[in-house]
Design a protein around this motif. Sequence first.
Motif, short mmCIF file in Angstrom:
data_model
loop_
_atom_site.label_atom_id
_atom_site.label_comp_id
_atom_site.label_asym_id
_atom_site.label_seq_id
_atom_site.Cartn_x
_atom_site.Cartn_y
_atom_site.Cartn_z
N SER A 136 113.41 -67.39 -94.69
CA SER A 136 113.90 -68.45 -93.75
C SER A 136 113.32 -68.46 -92.36
CB SER A 136 115.42 -68.04 -93.37
OG SER A 136 115.66 -66.92 -93.31
N LEU A 137 112.74 -67.10 -91.99
CA LEU A 137 111.90 -67.02 -90.88
C LEU A 137 110.57 -67.59 -91.01
CD1 LEU A 137 112.59 -63.32 -89.69
CD2 LEU A 137 113.14 -65.46 -88.37
N ALA A 138 109.99 -67.66 -92.02
CA ALA A 138 108.66 -68.26 -92.35
C ALA A 138 108.91 -69.74 -92.37
CB ALA A 138 108.25 -68.10 -93.63
N GLY A 139 110.09 -70.39 -92.64
CA GLY A 139 110.68 -71.73 -92.61
C GLY A 139 110.47 -72.29 -91.14
N ALA A 140 111.28 -71.56 -90.31
CA ALA A 140 111.68 -71.82 -88.78
C ALA A 140 110.17 -71.87 -88.26
CB ALA A 140 112.42 -70.94 -88.44
N LEU A 141 109.48 -70.72 -88.31
CA LEU A 141 108.20 -70.40 -87.62
C LEU A 141 107.26 -71.17 -88.25
CD1 LEU A 141 108.29 -66.53 -87.23
CD2 LEU A 141 108.78 -68.30 -85.52
N GLY A 142 107.19 -71.62 -89.37
CA GLY A 142 106.28 -72.75 -89.83
C GLY A 142 106.20 -73.91 -89.38
N GLY A 143 107.66 -74.40 -89.30
CA GLY A 143 108.14 -75.87 -88.62
C GLY A 143 107.74 -75.93 -87.29
N TRP A 144 107.89 -74.82 -86.43
CA TRP A 144 107.45 -74.79 -85.09
C TRP A 144 106.04 -74.70 -84.86
CZ3 TRP A 144 109.20 -75.86 -80.27
CH2 TRP A 144 108.42 -75.23 -79.33
N GLY A 145 105.35 -73.95 -86.01
CA GLY A 145 103.83 -74.16 -85.70
C GLY A 145 103.24 -75.70 -86.11
N MET A 146 103.88 -76.21 -87.11
CA MET A 146 103.47 -77.38 -87.54
C MET A 146 103.87 -78.47 -86.26
SD MET A 146 104.09 -77.92 -91.55
CE MET A 146 105.52 -76.95 -91.58
N TRP A 147 104.84 -78.17 -85.55
CA TRP A 147 105.36 -79.03 -84.39
C TRP A 147 104.10 -79.11 -83.33
CZ3 TRP A 147 108.65 -82.59 -83.52
CH2 TRP A 147 108.90 -83.34 -82.07
N LYS A 148 103.47 -77.69 -83.27
CA LYS A 148 102.48 -77.61 -82.23
C LYS A 148 101.11 -77.92 -82.68
CE LYS A 148 103.72 -75.88 -78.49
NZ LYS A 148 103.99 -76.45 -77.58
N TRP A 149 101.00 -78.41 -83.89
CA TRP A 149 99.80 -78.57 -84.67
C TRP A 149 98.77 -77.52 -84.97
CZ3 TRP A 149 99.53 -83.46 -86.77
CH2 TRP A 149 100.43 -84.48 -86.05
N ARG A 150 99.42 -76.55 -85.40
CA ARG A 150 98.80 -75.33 -85.70
C ARG A 150 98.82 -75.00 -87.14
NH1 ARG A 150 97.72 -75.67 -81.12
NH2 ARG A 150 98.18 -74.12 -79.25
N ARG A 151 97.54 -74.74 -87.84
CA ARG A 151 97.38 -74.54 -89.23
C ARG A 151 98.24 -73.38 -89.68
NH1 ARG A 151 91.18 -76.29 -90.57
NH2 ARG A 151 91.41 -78.33 -89.64
N TRP A 152 98.47 -72.35 -88.86
CA TRP A 152 98.98 -71.17 -89.33
C TRP A 152 100.66 -71.67 -89.75
CZ3 TRP A 152 103.47 -70.19 -86.28
CH2 TRP A 152 103.23 -70.39 -85.21
N GLY A 153 100.98 -72.65 -89.01
CA GLY A 153 102.60 -72.95 -89.35
C GLY A 153 102.68 -73.63 -90.75
#
Length: 141
Positions: free
Chosen positions: A77-94
């Motif tokens: 669930s942390l990977a999902g939340a942080l991944g969504g935030w990373g994709m929002w900021k246009w980061r590949r790590w998200g």
Amino acid sequence: MARSDFPFHLGPVQERPRALSILLIVMIVVYAFLAFGAAIAVYATFTSQVVDTTTIEQISLSRHFMKPLAVASLGISLAGALGGWGMWKWRRWGMYLFAAGALTSLAIELLLRKPVLGSPLHVTILLVLVVMLWGRWRYFD
């Protein structure tokens, strides 16, 4: 187009479709709530005392699987939340982080042979994100 270290970006504006924005916002909010619930589950499994009249074998078997599953659900669930935030900021790590969480939940459910962590939902969201971001991968840093 990838960003540079320059203070501002002169390239084309990185447009995000409305459906992708809605999906990412919902992902961030839902996975954050799931992370909060998983944190409570981790706390409960690590601090609870057994008061039932069950046998020792049943206690050890349930304890053996509950702690790792609680920690895994917290990580996913942390990977999902942080991944969504990373994709929002246009980061590949998200995207990589969310994909790792979704594939981890799928691997755990395949090993247990029981639906425990909801991996069909995670994998479906991952596939939808891949389709939505297919032509926009150049926007990611």
